[in-house]
Scaffold this motif. Structure first.
Motif, PDB file in Angstrom:
ATOM      1  N   ALA A 136      22.020 -10.520  27.471  1.00 57.67           N
ATOM      2  CA  ALA A 136      21.065  -9.440  27.966  1.00 57.67           C
ATOM      3  C   ALA A 136      19.335  -9.070  27.202  1.00 57.67           C
ATOM      4  O   ALA A 136      18.786  -9.249  27.410  1.00 57.67           O
ATOM      5  CB  ALA A 136      21.995  -8.781  26.999  1.00 57.67           C
ATOM      6  N   VAL A 137      19.542 -10.195  25.857  1.00 59.69           N
ATOM      7  CA  VAL A 137      18.187  -9.977  25.155  1.00 59.69           C
ATOM      8  C   VAL A 137      16.795 -11.147  25.771  1.00 59.69           C
ATOM      9  O   VAL A 137      16.276 -10.176  25.992  1.00 59.69           O
ATOM     10  CB  VAL A 137      18.476 -10.671  23.947  1.00 59.69           C
ATOM     11  CG1 VAL A 137      17.000 -11.139  22.726  1.00 59.69           C
ATOM     12  CG2 VAL A 137      19.488  -9.730  22.870  1.00 59.69           C
ATOM     13  N   ALA A 138      17.643 -12.139  26.496  1.00 56.01           N
ATOM     14  CA  ALA A 138      16.506 -12.735  27.438  1.00 56.01           C
ATOM     15  C   ALA A 138      16.079 -11.882  28.742  1.00 56.01           C
ATOM     16  O   ALA A 138      14.753 -11.757  28.448  1.00 56.01           O
ATOM     17  CB  ALA A 138      17.330 -14.251  27.362  1.00 56.01           C
ATOM     18  N   GLU A 139      16.822 -11.257  29.048  1.00 53.16           N
ATOM     19  CA  GLU A 139      16.662 -10.613  30.334  1.00 53.16           C
ATOM     20  C   GLU A 139      15.924  -9.109  30.128  1.00 53.16           C
ATOM     21  O   GLU A 139      14.482  -8.617  30.948  1.00 53.16           O
ATOM     22  CB  GLU A 139      17.527  -9.452  31.170  1.00 53.16           C
ATOM     23  CG  GLU A 139      18.106 -10.998  32.258  1.00 53.16           C
ATOM     24  CD  GLU A 139      20.231 -10.507  32.491  1.00 53.16           C
ATOM     25  OE1 GLU A 139      20.589  -9.335  31.802  1.00 53.16           O
ATOM     26  OE2 GLU A 139      20.582 -10.872  33.141  1.00 53.16           O
ATOM     27  N   GLU A 140      15.338  -8.625  28.943  1.00 54.55           N
ATOM     28  CA  GLU A 140      14.645  -7.925  28.084  1.00 54.55           C
ATOM     29  C   GLU A 140      12.906  -8.485  28.013  1.00 54.55           C
ATOM     30  O   GLU A 140      12.455  -6.835  28.279  1.00 54.55           O
ATOM     31  CB  GLU A 140      15.384  -7.437  26.616  1.00 54.55           C
ATOM     32  CG  GLU A 140      16.313  -6.392  27.167  1.00 54.55           C
ATOM     33  CD  GLU A 140      17.158  -6.139  24.905  1.00 54.55           C
ATOM     34  OE1 GLU A 140      16.519  -6.785  24.043  1.00 54.55           O
ATOM     35  OE2 GLU A 140      18.436  -5.437  25.597  1.00 54.55           O
ATOM     36  N   LEU A 141      12.891  -9.754  28.167  1.00 57.56           N
ATOM     37  CA  LEU A 141      11.824 -10.050  27.855  1.00 57.56           C
ATOM     38  C   LEU A 141      10.801  -9.751  28.788  1.00 57.56           C
ATOM     39  O   LEU A 141      11.429  -9.982  30.406  1.00 57.56           O
ATOM     40  CB  LEU A 141      11.624 -11.425  27.239  1.00 57.56           C
ATOM     41  CG  LEU A 141      12.274 -12.330  26.390  1.00 57.56           C
ATOM     42  CD1 LEU A 141      12.400 -13.445  26.597  1.00 57.56           C
ATOM     43  CD2 LEU A 141      11.721 -11.213  25.409  1.00 57.56           C
ATOM     44  N   SER A 142       9.655  -9.519  29.086  1.00 57.13           N
ATOM     45  CA  SER A 142       8.955  -9.906  29.980  1.00 57.13           C
ATOM     46  C   SER A 142       8.444 -11.154  31.109  1.00 57.13           C
ATOM     47  O   SER A 142       8.546 -11.554  30.012  1.00 57.13           O
ATOM     48  CB  SER A 142       7.455  -8.687  30.097  1.00 57.13           C
ATOM     49  OG  SER A 142       6.773  -9.237  29.655  1.00 57.13           O
ATOM     50  N   ALA A 143       8.322 -11.463  32.138  1.00 59.17           N
ATOM     51  CA  ALA A 143       7.677 -11.941  32.602  1.00 59.17           C
ATOM     52  C   ALA A 143       6.905 -12.618  31.158  1.00 59.17           C
ATOM     53  O   ALA A 143       6.995 -14.060  31.127  1.00 59.17           O
ATOM     54  CB  ALA A 143       6.956 -12.038  34.186  1.00 59.17           C
ATOM     55  N   ASP A 144       6.183 -12.546  31.331  1.00 61.98           N
ATOM     56  CA  ASP A 144       4.606 -13.555  30.628  1.00 61.98           C
ATOM     57  C   ASP A 144       5.480 -13.248  28.786  1.00 61.98           C
ATOM     58  O   ASP A 144       5.364 -14.771  28.173  1.00 61.98           O
ATOM     59  CB  ASP A 144       3.514 -11.797  29.677  1.00 61.98           C
ATOM     60  CG  ASP A 144       2.378 -11.860  30.990  1.00 61.98           C
ATOM     61  OD1 ASP A 144       2.505 -12.693  31.789  1.00 61.98           O
ATOM     62  OD2 ASP A 144       2.204 -11.052  31.426  1.00 61.98           O
ATOM     63  N   VAL A 150       8.982 -19.389  26.027  1.00 64.33           N
ATOM     64  CA  VAL A 150       9.800 -21.049  27.103  1.00 64.33           C
ATOM     65  C   VAL A 150       8.501 -21.707  26.210  1.00 64.33           C
ATOM     66  O   VAL A 150       9.223 -22.892  26.170  1.00 64.33           O
ATOM     67  CB  VAL A 150       9.782 -21.211  28.630  1.00 64.33           C
ATOM     68  CG1 VAL A 150       9.523 -22.586  29.212  1.00 64.33           C
ATOM     69  CG2 VAL A 150      10.597 -20.074  28.835  1.00 64.33           C
ATOM     70  N   GLU A 151       7.732 -21.437  26.436  1.00 60.75           N
ATOM     71  CA  GLU A 151       6.124 -22.744  26.205  1.00 60.75           C
ATOM     72  C   GLU A 151       6.424 -22.934  25.072  1.00 60.75           C
ATOM     73  O   GLU A 151       6.601 -23.686  24.612  1.00 60.75           O
ATOM     74  CB  GLU A 151       4.693 -22.122  26.359  1.00 60.75           C
ATOM     75  CG  GLU A 151       4.978 -21.895  27.808  1.00 60.75           C
ATOM     76  CD  GLU A 151       3.206 -21.059  28.511  1.00 60.75           C
ATOM     77  OE1 GLU A 151       2.676 -21.114  27.939  1.00 60.75           O
ATOM     78  OE2 GLU A 151       2.517 -21.176  30.159  1.00 60.75           O
ATOM     79  N   PHE A 152       6.617 -22.016  23.640  1.00 64.39           N
ATOM     80  CA  PHE A 152       6.719 -22.198  22.463  1.00 64.39           C
ATOM     81  C   PHE A 152       7.620 -23.052  21.583  1.00 64.39           C
ATOM     82  O   PHE A 152       7.512 -24.443  21.164  1.00 64.39           O
ATOM     83  CB  PHE A 152       6.238 -20.947  21.558  1.00 64.39           C
ATOM     84  CG  PHE A 152       7.120 -20.900  19.742  1.00 64.39           C
ATOM     85  CD1 PHE A 152       5.876 -21.543  19.031  1.00 64.39           C
ATOM     86  CD2 PHE A 152       8.366 -20.897  19.741  1.00 64.39           C
ATOM     87  CE1 PHE A 152       6.772 -21.682  18.642  1.00 64.39           C
ATOM     88  CE2 PHE A 152       8.638 -21.052  18.431  1.00 64.39           C
ATOM     89  CZ  PHE A 152       7.530 -21.701  17.388  1.00 64.39           C
TER      90      PHE A 152
END
Length: 171
Positions: A136-144, A150-152
């Motif tokens: 649920a926390v991860a799904e709150e993120l925008s694509a950007d 993920v890159e970090f």
């Protein structure tokens, strides 16, 4: 929302009194790791298993879900343990009712290790609500935002895997 304030210490602040965001990010990673470690310990305790047993069971469940048969050597490679240790591990998991040995589907001389339905249910009950909260926390993120995270984390993983030169780099 988690605070990134000084939490009673000036440690995360630079000499000018401004928040040192790099240090705050690293502290947040440590806090996450500590929370994850505590959850893993609680899970191990509630399931009566050691860390390697839990890792093995989760791997076996993941392989089963993807339709892949898992031979003992696959488990050895994943865990980075010897074949003798793998045999002991499988014996423990068979004894506790978490896995069973079955004939290999294509190699008559080999066996595969299969998690039981009961162990799948136990893992889902034990870890399911935590995984749903994390998703649920991860799904709150925008694509950007997700791309940045993920890159970090990929770069942090790479930084940990670089060989240590044994001395500090000069800047």
């Amino acid at each position: 929302m988690r605070s990134i304030g000084n939490e009673g210490s000036g440690y995360w602040y630079g000499p000018d009194g401004q928040l040192d965001y790099s240090a705050a990010v690293l502290k947040s990673l440590r806090d996450y790791r500590a929370a994850e470690t505590a959850v893993r310990r609680s899970t191990r305790d509630s399931m009566g298993m050691g860390e390697t047993d839990i890792l093995a069971l989760r791997y076996l469940l993941r392989m089963q879900a993807s339709g892949k048969a898992t031979a003992p050597k696959d488990l050895s490679q994943f865990l980075g343990i010897t074949s003798a240790s793998t045999t002991s591990l499988i014996d423990r998991l068979v004894g506790s009712g978490h896995v069973r040995r079955e004939p290999h589907p294509t190699d008559r001389r080999s066996v595969v290790v299969v998690p039981t339905v009961e162990s799948d249910k136990e893992v889902r009950v034990t870890l399911g609500s935590m995984h749903r909260r994390m998703m649920a926390v991860a799904e709150e993120l925008s694509a950007d935002e997700a791309r940045v995270v993920v890159e970090f984390l990929g770069r942090m993983t790479d930084a940990l895997q670089l060989p240590d030169s044994g001395h500090a780099e000069s800047t």
